[in-house]
Design an enzyme around this catalytic site. Structure first.
Site: not given
Length: 287
Positions: A46-47
């Site tokens: 995830e970003t």
């Protein structure tokens, strides 16, 4: 344009364990396609992007922000470890003065409170519903092979399928599973499953005494195996609380990196997920 970026290892108190997330505090919104391009470039599970809701706020004094989470391939509705990582950046790097910050997200308002030794996240609880294993025979076979299965449940809200191995299986069986990610992804194409949880009951003689163990896979979202998954524990917490008759539990996700989560299922249909986080990198994205 220059965008600050942090890499944060969540659900751990030491670097290079837990689950890494890229965190980008933004003074201004980006073009829609840029969010996904940066997430693909960072290539972590995830970003996450933190943006201000009130333009007069800053990351030190503000108490309410907006969060959006992206895998390398798509935007998602809920991510626990990146929410924890975002709070760590605000409290540790931006020196946020508030005891609690609120994140507006696609899953509603998520509160994160700083406490001694970590952060407590106030998350929705996502109870799974028991299913006929035959309806998921292909995905079960691709995931656990011929190991005995005790329960198959589905969280319709999160599209996470939970497979509980029989109690004759211990933690080592779960840890040693060799999941073929391509076979797993091709085993389910209906869209009703977007994530797979495999779990087993904890052992009374383990130290520390974990109530249950798990692993999590989501090749449908470009994540073969996620190291430590807060959103999966909104499902696991509900399931194991019912099975064990406990509101407070200690969980461990048995990925290669591994991570520990303190859980408390609440009477109001929500769950507190507590964990630690370590900032391991600070940099700048130049566009």
């Amino acid at each position: 344009m220059e965008i600050p970026v942090f890499t944060v290892d969540a659900f751990t108190d030491v670097p290079f364990r837990g689950n890494p997330a890229a965190v980008c505090p933004l003074m201004h919104d980006l073009n829609e396609d840029l969010y996904q391009k940066i997430a693909a470039e960072m290539n972590l599970s995830e970003t996450v992007y933190i943006t201000r809701i009130d333009p007069s706020d800053n990351f030190t004094t503000g108490s309410r922000f907006r969060l959006r989470w992206f895998t390398p391939t798509t935007e998602v509705n809920l991510c626990g470890h990146a929410t924890l990582a975002s709070a760590a950046v605000l409290f540790q790097c931006e020196n946020n003065i508030n005891p609690t910050v609120v994140f507006e997200t696609k899953s509603g308002d998520l509160l994160v409170t700083q406490q001694e030794g970590g952060y407590v996240m106030d998350f929705p609880l996502n109870p799974p519903t028991q299913q006929n294993p035959e309806e998921f025979r292909d995905i079960v076979q691709a995931a656990v092979g011929n190991h005995p299965v005790q329960d198959v449940c589905l969280s319709f809200t999160t599209k996470k399928l939970l497979i509980r191995l029989a109690d004759t299986c211990d933690r080592s069986v779960l840890t040693d599973l060799k999941v073929n990610f391509a076979a797993l992804q091709s085993s389910e194409s209906s869209g009703r499953v977007k994530g797979l949880i495999i779990t087993v009951k904890g052992s009374a003689d383990s130290s520390p005494q974990h109530d249950f163990y798990s692993r999590y896979f989501s090749p449908w979202f470009g994540i073969p195996e996620d190291p430590v998954t807060g959103s999966a524990h909104t499902v696991l917490g509900s399931y194991w609380s019912s099975k064990l008759g406990k509101m407070k539990m200690l969980a461990y996700q048995c990925s290669r990196r591994g991570g520990q989560l303190d859980l408390e299922v609440r009477d109001d249909g929500r769950i507190n997920i507590c964990g630690q986080a370590v900032i391991v990198l600070k940099g700048t994205i130049k566009l």
